[in-house]
Design an enzyme around this catalytic site. Structure first.
Site, PDB file in Angstrom:
ATOM      1  N   ALA A 105       0.889  -1.273  -0.286  1.00  0.00           N
ATOM      2  CA  ALA A 105      -0.085   0.159  -0.060  1.00  0.00           C
ATOM      3  C   ALA A 105       0.893   1.240  -0.066  1.00  0.00           C
ATOM      4  O   ALA A 105       2.034   1.061  -0.072  1.00  0.00           O
ATOM      5  CB  ALA A 105      -1.041  -0.105   1.226  1.00  0.00           C
ATOM      6  N   HIS A 106       0.103   2.409   0.000  1.00  0.00           N
ATOM      7  CA  HIS A 106       0.956   3.746  -0.161  1.00  0.00           C
ATOM      8  C   HIS A 106       1.691   4.035   0.868  1.00  0.00           C
ATOM      9  O   HIS A 106       1.198   3.631   2.122  1.00  0.00           O
ATOM     10  CB  HIS A 106      -0.029   4.779  -0.651  1.00  0.00           C
ATOM     11  CG  HIS A 106      -1.324   4.841   0.341  1.00  0.00           C
ATOM     12  ND1 HIS A 106      -2.135   6.109   0.242  1.00  0.00           N
ATOM     13  CD2 HIS A 106      -1.713   4.254   1.506  1.00  0.00           C
ATOM     14  CE1 HIS A 106      -3.083   5.790   1.239  1.00  0.00           C
ATOM     15  NE2 HIS A 106      -2.979   4.751   2.011  1.00  0.00           N
TER      16      HIS A 106
END
Lengths: 347, 347, 347
Positions: free
Chosen positions: B242-243
């Site tokens: 994920a970011h």
């Protein structure tokens, strides 16, 4: 879909009619939101309540179905309503427009590729050197076929399928968009400084006939030899099959299952969604795994039903889960019991 | 593969021969279905029984291996049979045909892109504005490189890799088909009416040197700054990063792992398949997670082995699992004990 | 990003300044590695310790934030620092270069497709027969749109999205690279010999407005009717939505969730990562699932928080987990208690 009467459909399916044989339908619908003029079906008992409310004009039901109250729709009774639906769906599908035929001038096809008769190759597909594509295969746009790959007769590769060099796919297979066959297996040798050196993966992926592979599923090439998917295997979306794995005839895996390296899955197994199986083990024929099961040991007896993390026999899993559910109460009872014993000892 | 004798291979690997030094092989095989004329290896003790049955002509074994009964094959003893295999596989791989070189006229390359020497760009690849591709990089067909992306020297992007604008990939990396770098991080601000407003993701993905990324793996761009994959990281297929995540040097993740936003994974960690790690936590160096583990807290001590849902130290997980396994019996004993105490109280 | 002073930013956000109103920033940063000349924010309390150390020049904080000791940075207090950040990020994003406009001559667009105004179609995209693309839509390179698909106004399909025939996507949607809409649902009828016959999937996928779909996520077409994604749904990467599923307004699913066939998910639900939900059930509005939960039963009460495998109410899950954690000790105590009772009985 052209209009058909209940009588015509019952004749085709060799079923019997309860209700109006003249009612006509021109489309299919789900039982829970069926509209007049459509045909639906009842197979899973969970949906039985909807049969009394559906606005569909015709419902296929099993011979064993007996309505408990009035049903508006005309019923067609058949031995197996799900199979009967399948026959009708196949009829509809057979009448759908066929995909474009021929080889698009916007595809890239190596001069050394061998292309059979009646093959479709869509725009922006890449067909590498010495590729062999058998008669009737359909290669949609943006597919990649690496050098020396072989695609069997009447196999369909949907848009964007990627197949690395030297992999083999049998006849009558369906590979859905985004699936990747033949990427390097995940093999690395640990070095003393903590880094990894890559173990080259010089094998391939070998897929037999009548296999269906879901969207964005990945099957890695073998270190040596083949990662081997036997005939009639059905893999859903986002499944991962690691290098050197073997999957036996007819085995079906639901979405997001993962099989680690060198494991051998038997024939006619069923894996529900998100099951994980570790590497270097062997699973007997006809094993059934419940959803999200985690299996870290070989399964030797055929036909077992397993579930849990780690997996246990299904009945045991259910008993354990029921007790776990009561653990807070049991723990309170246990502490009360300890006090009682204390008291008994004091007296 | 040309034919080699056991003597030639032993000389190359600096190993010693037990058996016929003149036997020749021209291919590699798995030990469980090895054929005459092939070489195989024994490293994982699980496969030891096969050495007595294999038809392979030569088996690489560790120096410590002592056969318990007759072995048909010629053995070559080496310090580490898996590393020796790696040397041979590299030799084979180095002699495989090289991919096409040059820039296909069927690729789209922006006029503002800077392309190094000896770069391969395959058919239907898209190279955006101001992209920089360093010497020796290999961009397979149907790859997408958004504007301002940078690809390091000798890096390979297999067919269909997609990299969004402004992402950076180091040198000597391998990205497998279908992996996606730089899609928007999953960031939304809840509104009072229950809907979501999108939080723009203006960062990028930054991948250092010697990283391998598996097929259909996704690494999201950061909200701000970079989602950062350090050098020598190895990610298997269908992994989700994920970011704002950071993954330390040499960390390896098996297939289908997922790391939620802003979490920091240390160096030299190993995650088995399907592990999930929540967001906004920190995992110490050399942490090892068993398959399907679910980690929802930071790990502070280096080198811990964890497993379970939720994760516990491996030994504790094993003890707990053993007891859970006996819960139905324990619960019966507990109910019997309650009755006994009842009885004791009555007397 | 051009340079702005704390005063200018506070005016724009309607916030109040603590510190130097003249300090200037020209970029954004994360609080844990903020550099001079950048602006960052504090929203999640986990990051509070960093505010005393950050080198960022300006920090957005909630009105409720009271520093416990000296802060170097200038603070801008706002009602909701995360929303304020969102406003600033939108400002930055709005000033980023726009993607290319127009229809690339290297795309394939069927003569029967209807293309709206201001549509972008990138290189090597394939647009099938009778496709309708509404005004302002942006179709990146290598996208595949099967026959009769419809794409709403201002929707973005990133590179390599694949949409099968007859699927519909609403307005203002964002579909990330590699996602696949409309692959066949996983439906097979078991035959007596253990093989499977395919149940044709003649439905489609119907996606309403304002939906975001992550990279490599898959949504299968329905057997009949539509697999239906309602408005404002947000799906992260590598999610699997099976055939005939319905997902209600505003529901958000984190990465790697899987929803099995014919299940109906309510409105405003939140699924953390790797959640699995079985087929043919119904989930009430506003249900929240913890990471890796496995749900095999319908959820009838709205707003429940659930977690575990199998799922339980969150509080119950926590209590159970706490007891499971102590099981080895409890089991020892239990065995000791048994001995004590034995002894009491003997006396």
């Amino acid at each position: 879909m052209i209009e058909f009467s209940a009588q015509q459909i019952a004749d085709f399916l060799k079923g019997s009619i309860i209700g109006d044989p003249e009612v006509k339908v021109n489309n299919l619908s789900k039982i829970e939101n069926g509209k007049p003029g459509t045909l639906t079906f009842l197979s899973n008992p969970k949906y039985t309540p909807y049969i009394y409310e559906t606005n569909a004009s015709i419902v296929l039901v099993n011979n064993t179905f007996e309505p408990e109250r009035d049903v508006k729709a005309t019923l067609i009774k058949v031995e197996d309503s799900y199979k009967a639906l399948s026959l009708l769906l196949n009829l509809v599908a057979a009448n759908m427009p066929k995909p474009a035929a021929g080889i698009s001038p916007l595809a890239f096809v190596s001069e050394t590729a061998k292309i059979g008769k009646d093959v479709y190759i869509g725009e922006f597909a890449y067909i590498g050197n010495n590729v062999e594509i058998a008669d009737g295969a359909r290669i949609y746009p943006q597919v990649f076929l690496g050098h020396n790959t072989k695609i069997g007769a009447n196999t369909t590769l949907y848009a964007g399928v990627k197949i690395y060099d030297s992999c083999v796919v049998g006849a009558n297979c369906i590979l859905h968009s985004g699936c990747v066959l033949g990427a390097d297996g995940f093999g690395f040798v640990p070095e003393k400084d903590g880094s990894w050196s890559k173990l080259p993966q010089i094998g391939n992926v070998y897929v037999e006939d009548n296999v269906e592979i879901g969207a964005n599923t990945t099957i890695d090439r073998s270190t040596m030899g083949s990662t081997h998917i036997h005939k009639d295997v059905k893999l859903d979306n986002l499944v991962h099959i690691a290098h050197n794995v073997e999957v036996g005839d007819n085995t079906a895996m639901a979405a997001q299952c993962g099989i680690a390296g060198s494991t051998k899955i038997g024939k006619n197994c069923i894996l529900a969604g998100q099951v994980g199986i570790v590497g270097h083990i062997s699973i007997a024929d006809r094993t059934v795994f419940g959803a999200q099961s985690g299996c870290s040991r070989s399964v030797k007896n055929e036909g077992e039903m397993l579930m849990g993390y780690p997996v246990r026999p299904l009945m045991k899993y259910k008993r354990m889960t029921a007790i776990e559910h009561k653990l807070p109460e049991i723990y309170e009872e246990f502490n009360a019991l300890k006090k009682e014993v204390e008291e008994l000892k004091r007296n």
